[in-house]
Scaffold this motif. Sequence first.
Motif, PDB file in Angstrom:
ATOM      1  N   LYS A   1       0.840  -1.202   0.000  1.00 36.49           N
ATOM      2  CA  LYS A   1       0.000   0.000   0.000  1.00 36.49           C
ATOM      3  C   LYS A   1       0.879   1.256   0.000  1.00 36.49           C
ATOM      4  O   LYS A   1       0.543   2.265  -0.654  1.00 36.49           O
TER       5      LYS A   1
ATOM      6  N   GLY B   1      -9.787  -6.002   8.457  1.00 35.09           N
ATOM      7  CA  GLY B   1      -9.874  -6.673   7.164  1.00 35.09           C
ATOM      8  C   GLY B   1      -9.193  -8.024   7.170  1.00 35.09           C
ATOM      9  O   GLY B   1      -9.703  -8.994   6.600  1.00 35.09           O
TER      10      GLY B   1
ATOM     11  N   LEU C   1      -6.883  -2.233   8.237  1.00 33.75           N
ATOM     12  CA  LEU C   1      -6.111  -3.425   7.890  1.00 33.75           C
ATOM     13  C   LEU C   1      -6.362  -4.561   8.875  1.00 33.75           C
ATOM     14  O   LEU C   1      -6.588  -5.708   8.458  1.00 33.75           O
TER      15      LEU C   1
ATOM     16  N   VAL D   1     -11.305  -0.949   1.572  1.00 32.90           N
ATOM     17  CA  VAL D   1     -11.125  -1.331   2.967  1.00 32.90           C
ATOM     18  C   VAL D   1      -9.979  -0.496   3.524  1.00 32.90           C
ATOM     19  O   VAL D   1      -8.901  -0.435   2.919  1.00 32.90           O
ATOM     20  N   THR D   2     -10.196   0.149   4.650  1.00 34.51           N
ATOM     21  CA  THR D   2      -9.165   1.012   5.238  1.00 34.51           C
ATOM     22  C   THR D   2      -8.611   0.488   6.559  1.00 34.51           C
ATOM     23  O   THR D   2      -7.514   0.870   6.964  1.00 34.51           O
TER      24      THR D   2
ATOM     25  N   TYR E   1      -8.012  -3.551  -0.296  1.00 31.97           N
ATOM     26  CA  TYR E   1      -7.164  -2.712   0.547  1.00 31.97           C
ATOM     27  C   TYR E   1      -6.366  -1.705  -0.276  1.00 31.97           C
ATOM     28  O   TYR E   1      -6.277  -0.522   0.072  1.00 31.97           O
TER      29      TYR E   1
END
Length: 450
Positions: free
Chosen positions: A252, A433, A430, A427-428, A422
């Motif tokens: 990311k 998730g 982690l 999805v923020t 992600y």
Amino acid sequence: MPTPTPIPEAARKAAFVLAAASVLLTTACTGQSVGSATDDPSKEATITFWHAWSAPNEVKAVRSLVAGFERAHPNLHVKVVGNMTDDKINQALRAGGDRAPDVISSFTTNNVGRFCSSGALVDLNPFFAKSGIDPEKTFPKPMTEYTAFEGERCAVPLLGDAYGLYYNKTAFAKAGIAHPPRTWSEFLADAKKLTIPQGDGYRQLGFMPDYHGWESTTEHYLGQFSPTYFGEDGKSNVAKDPAFARSFTLQKKLVDELGGFRRLERFRSTLGDEWGPKHPFHTGQVAMQMDGEWRLGMAEEAKPDFEIGVAPLPVPDDQADQYGKGYITGTIAGIAATSRKQNAAWEFVKYVSTDTDAVTGFANDIHNVPSTLAALKSPKLKYDPRFKTFLDIAAHPRSTTAPASVNGGVYLVTIQQFGYDYESGKVTDLKAGLEKTAAQIDTDIVQARP
């Protein structure tokens, strides 16, 4: 220098999502067990071998491999059937009968768990023991892992793929970079130096980090972090092993610092496909590329206007002493449980997977990584000096693979889907998730067990 197969085996493996999502081997017949394999391999016999290779040079290589076996075993003959998909193989393994194969090979290591747990392929451990062969001392560690499931070794490795880093040496020199990055922090710094923005895109991108990129999948990134996918209780370790969070965080950060997901995806949509001559590494539009050993020949065939460098992929900064490791996968072979000629079939499987000259010759012809420790060191190997990087990765004691599962590669599909969500910002959280991903993996495995 070796040239690649026109459609490398990994190209087909890239479609594992479809294979893993399908329902395979759910009604496989167990057929004749290992203990009841009573055929005499010293007698005249013909066995049938199904494989998936289809390109002319691949077919020629298989014929040469079979011819070598028949010369060594003049009483045994092999009927070869090529271009067989996993779906066709699975149907034949379920049905059995005179037309079914005795030996099969598959490009999809993710199906080993299914093959073993369903009883479609026989456990080869007794055959190895009878022949006095120790798989742990014969094959690289990752290959011994992806050919077995829950103590049952229902497959053998038959050549392999190793993932490393390709880089544009000319672009490196222009950017003042003296050597390929060894750690991920060095990699990020180099990727940024090599990136030249142009409009809302790039004249040159240091690296395409997106999971939808070319071979930059979640499991290939994860391989450099040496994750433990499952705990001793058989449950997913995705939310517990910090290697997963570290890998997703690294990717990311690459996405964010190289321009952001949307900009990268817009640029990616303008680039060439993975298997054609306009691959963005070939054209110089991307300066570094995560890829397998086959890419070297393909890139050279495209006649780029720069010098190609090859190195292992970077490792986490606190694992610098493990530099040289990589992700390993490959082709597998096994004996059908429905075969009435399992002892003869074993002679063939043993030859193609453990005979050093046979494995070396096949690797030379197919241009993949040899699948035995002895063949990796064979003086008969023919390769471009840069190809040795992949031989070393395959032999590295810390190289990794993705373990077999009862439902094949479904868990990898689940992890990959989380990666898509992600990196894109869907999805923020982690931690949450990963916990949700682990729960889904556990549910899928429970449902897949008989």
